[in-house]
Design a protein around this motif. Structure first.
Motif, mmCIF file in Angstrom:
data_model
loop_
_atom_site.group_PDB
_atom_site.id
_atom_site.type_symbol
_atom_site.label_atom_id
_atom_site.label_comp_id
_atom_site.label_asym_id
_atom_site.label_seq_id
_atom_site.Cartn_x
_atom_site.Cartn_y
_atom_site.Cartn_z
ATOM 1 N N ILE A 1 0.916 -0.852 -0.181
ATOM 2 C CA ILE A 1 0.384 0.331 -0.336
ATOM 3 C C ILE A 1 1.007 1.279 0.459
ATOM 4 C CG2 ILE A 1 -1.641 1.528 1.156
ATOM 5 C CD1 ILE A 1 -2.637 -1.826 2.435
ATOM 6 N N PHE A 2 2.013 1.225 0.703
ATOM 7 C CA PHE A 2 3.179 2.372 0.582
ATOM 8 C C PHE A 2 3.324 2.725 -0.421
ATOM 9 C CE2 PHE A 2 7.027 4.199 0.756
ATOM 10 C CZ PHE A 2 7.256 5.222 1.329
ATOM 11 N N PHE A 3 4.306 1.489 -0.855
ATOM 12 C CA PHE A 3 4.305 2.190 -2.545
ATOM 13 C C PHE A 3 3.369 2.193 -4.138
ATOM 14 C CE2 PHE A 3 8.245 0.013 -0.645
ATOM 15 C CZ PHE A 3 9.423 0.774 -0.492
ATOM 16 N N GLU A 4 2.219 1.942 -3.553
ATOM 17 C CA GLU A 4 1.123 1.528 -4.154
ATOM 18 C C GLU A 4 1.412 3.572 -4.126
ATOM 19 O OE1 GLU A 4 -0.804 -2.125 -4.783
ATOM 20 O OE2 GLU A 4 -1.699 -0.902 -3.985
ATOM 21 N N THR A 5 0.276 4.339 -3.323
ATOM 22 C CA THR A 5 0.116 5.411 -2.361
ATOM 23 C C THR A 5 1.382 6.348 -2.724
ATOM 24 O OG1 THR A 5 -1.482 4.105 -1.013
ATOM 25 C CG2 THR A 5 -0.929 6.718 -1.148
ATOM 26 N N VAL A 6 2.770 5.908 -2.321
ATOM 27 C CA VAL A 6 3.265 7.665 -1.937
ATOM 28 C C VAL A 6 4.969 6.587 -2.386
ATOM 29 C CG1 VAL A 6 2.178 8.162 -0.842
ATOM 30 C CG2 VAL A 6 3.707 7.281 0.080
ATOM 31 N N GLY A 7 5.100 5.560 -3.195
ATOM 32 C CA GLY A 7 6.038 4.841 -3.510
ATOM 33 C C GLY A 7 7.002 5.923 -4.833
ATOM 34 N N SER A 8 5.853 6.764 -5.321
ATOM 35 C CA SER A 8 6.949 7.459 -6.592
ATOM 36 C C SER A 8 7.275 8.981 -5.983
ATOM 37 C CB SER A 8 6.375 7.776 -8.090
ATOM 38 O OG SER A 8 5.001 8.475 -7.132
ATOM 39 N N ASP A 9 7.155 8.949 -4.574
ATOM 40 C CA ASP A 9 6.939 10.378 -4.350
ATOM 41 C C ASP A 9 7.985 10.576 -3.520
ATOM 42 O OD1 ASP A 9 6.537 12.816 -2.777
ATOM 43 O OD2 ASP A 9 5.226 13.646 -2.845
ATOM 44 N N PRO A 10 9.265 11.390 -3.731
ATOM 45 C CA PRO A 10 10.607 11.259 -3.236
ATOM 46 C C PRO A 10 10.944 11.912 -1.955
ATOM 47 C CG PRO A 10 10.845 13.045 -4.543
ATOM 48 C CD PRO A 10 9.965 11.989 -5.199
ATOM 49 N N ARG A 11 9.671 12.324 -1.366
ATOM 50 C CA ARG A 11 9.263 12.981 0.008
ATOM 51 C C ARG A 11 9.005 11.757 0.981
ATOM 52 N NH1 ARG A 11 4.820 17.740 -0.703
ATOM 53 N NH2 ARG A 11 4.220 15.750 -1.828
ATOM 54 N N PHE A 12 8.806 11.083 0.747
ATOM 55 C CA PHE A 12 8.187 10.192 1.568
ATOM 56 C C PHE A 12 9.251 8.629 1.609
ATOM 57 C CE2 PHE A 12 4.357 11.729 0.927
ATOM 58 C CZ PHE A 12 4.061 11.700 1.916
ATOM 59 N N LYS A 13 10.071 7.886 2.425
ATOM 60 C CA LYS A 13 11.472 7.556 2.855
ATOM 61 C C LYS A 13 10.625 6.160 3.474
ATOM 62 C CE LYS A 13 14.220 11.530 2.763
ATOM 63 N NZ LYS A 13 15.247 12.003 3.671
ATOM 64 N N TYR A 14 10.709 5.202 2.837
ATOM 65 C CA TYR A 14 11.019 3.653 3.522
ATOM 66 C C TYR A 14 11.384 2.840 3.931
ATOM 67 C CZ TYR A 14 8.194 -0.409 3.915
ATOM 68 O OH TYR A 14 7.171 -1.525 3.818
ATOM 69 N N TYR A 15 11.648 3.168 4.882
ATOM 70 C CA TYR A 15 12.397 1.617 6.064
ATOM 71 C C TYR A 15 11.976 0.381 6.913
ATOM 72 C CZ TYR A 15 15.150 6.261 6.147
ATOM 73 O OH TYR A 15 15.732 7.132 5.745
ATOM 74 N N ILE A 16 12.474 -0.306 6.325
ATOM 75 C CA ILE A 16 12.081 -1.852 7.189
ATOM 76 C C ILE A 16 12.985 -1.951 8.528
ATOM 77 C CG2 ILE A 16 11.342 -4.587 6.677
ATOM 78 C CD1 ILE A 16 11.134 -3.791 3.953
ATOM 79 N N LYS A 17 12.425 -2.509 9.551
ATOM 80 C CA LYS A 17 12.714 -2.623 10.231
ATOM 81 C C LYS A 17 12.198 -4.414 11.471
ATOM 82 C CE LYS A 17 12.866 -1.217 14.391
ATOM 83 N NZ LYS A 17 11.557 -2.043 15.258
ATOM 84 N N LYS A 18 13.055 -4.929 12.529
ATOM 85 C CA LYS A 18 12.403 -5.984 13.090
ATOM 86 C C LYS A 18 11.507 -5.713 14.078
ATOM 87 C CE LYS A 18 14.077 -9.877 15.944
ATOM 88 N NZ LYS A 18 15.115 -10.503 17.178
ATOM 89 N N ASN A 19 10.571 -6.056 14.353
ATOM 90 C CA ASN A 19 9.395 -5.385 14.969
ATOM 91 C C ASN A 19 9.986 -5.164 16.632
ATOM 92 O OD1 ASN A 19 7.306 -6.558 17.249
ATOM 93 N ND2 ASN A 19 6.462 -4.612 16.004
#
Length: 264
Positions: free
Chosen positions: A49-67
């Motif tokens: 959902i993140f990438f479909e919604t704002v994935g092309s907007d460079p202002r949005f930065k996405y990170y993944i971490k362990k819970n």
């Protein structure tokens, strides 16, 4: 002056709400922001959902971490933030389009350390509104009085904008609940001027299964621990505020009693 503001957005199993949240950030009238979106080990479709919604907007930065919980996400976000200002938006909530513009104005135009707006608390069948009757500038003493009374100014981290320098050696306590209670008061103790907007610009969603709605074992103990910590910090400088600290401890016991009698 057009400072960069870092918005920290924790993401954890919020696929039903995330798109609406991200779009509310994307549609801000103040566009000089970075949205630091951190996936805390979600098991649902939040990443898609993140990438479909704002994935092309460079202002949005996405990170993944362990819970690791809400505090660990926010602390990571603070370490990654590049902005001069900091704000928090929970991923199941939304903000009005002028949210950032209003909060940045409070700090830049009025030389304040923290700016605060009103909010709506949306329950399934009703909405509660909370805001100051008029926009005003407050000193530390007044702001802390209202924070500890938990009435016109809430302990929540969201609905506020902070100068980044306030966070120099302050982080959220991890593996604890009610992390906002002790963290927010520490930031207030470092601030001298507060911008309080009468505009309701943050929409807080009460949903089944959220942290605030859980009746976990030890909730009363953790809340009282947080309130005691807050009272210890604040009353060293303002002893007269102890009355609010004791009222908060009583409130924690009343909440615990309600949990007991309503738990089946």
């Amino acid at each position: 002056m057009n400072p960069l503001i870092s918005i920290i957005v924790p993401i954890y199993n919020v696929e039903k709400y995330l798109k609406k949240c991200l779009l509310s950030i994307k549609d801000q009238t103040y566009d000089n922001f970075e949205a630091i979106c951190i996936n805390d080990g979600s098991k649902d479709h939040s990443e898609k959902i993140f990438f479909e919604t704002v994935g092309s907007d460079p202002r949005f930065k996405y990170y993944i971490k362990k819970n690791g919980g809400l505090s660990s996400v926010r602390n990571l976000g603070l370490s990654l933030a590049q902005g001069e200002l900091i704000s928090f938006v929970d991923s199941d909530d939304t903000i009005e389009s002028s949210y950032l513009e209003e909060l940045v104005k409070g700090i830049v135009e009025y030389d304040c350390d923290i700016s605060i707006c009103g909010h709506n608390i949306n329950y399934p069948h009703m909405t509660l509104h909370s805001c100051f009757p008029k926009t005003t500038i407050m000193n530390q003493k007044t702001a802390l009085s209202l924070l500890m009374s938990d009435m016109m100014i809430k302990n929540y981290s969201w609905g506020k904008c902070y100068k980044k320098k306030l966070w120099k050696d302050i982080r959220f306590p991890e593996n604890k609940t009610y992390e906002d209670v002790e963290t927010t008061c520490r930031l207030f103790m470092r601030s001298s001027r507060f911008y309080i907007s009468n505009k309701r610009l943050y929409n807080y969603e009460i949903r089944k299964g959220s942290i605030s709605q859980q009746k976990a074992a030890g909730r009363n103990r953790e809340l009282k621990r947080a309130y005691r910590h807050q009272m210890d910090i604040v009353t060293k400088k303002y002893p007269f505020l102890k009355i609010f600290g004791y009222m908060n401890l009583l409130k924690a016991d009343m909440m615990h009693f309600y949990d007991v009698i309503t738990t089946k």
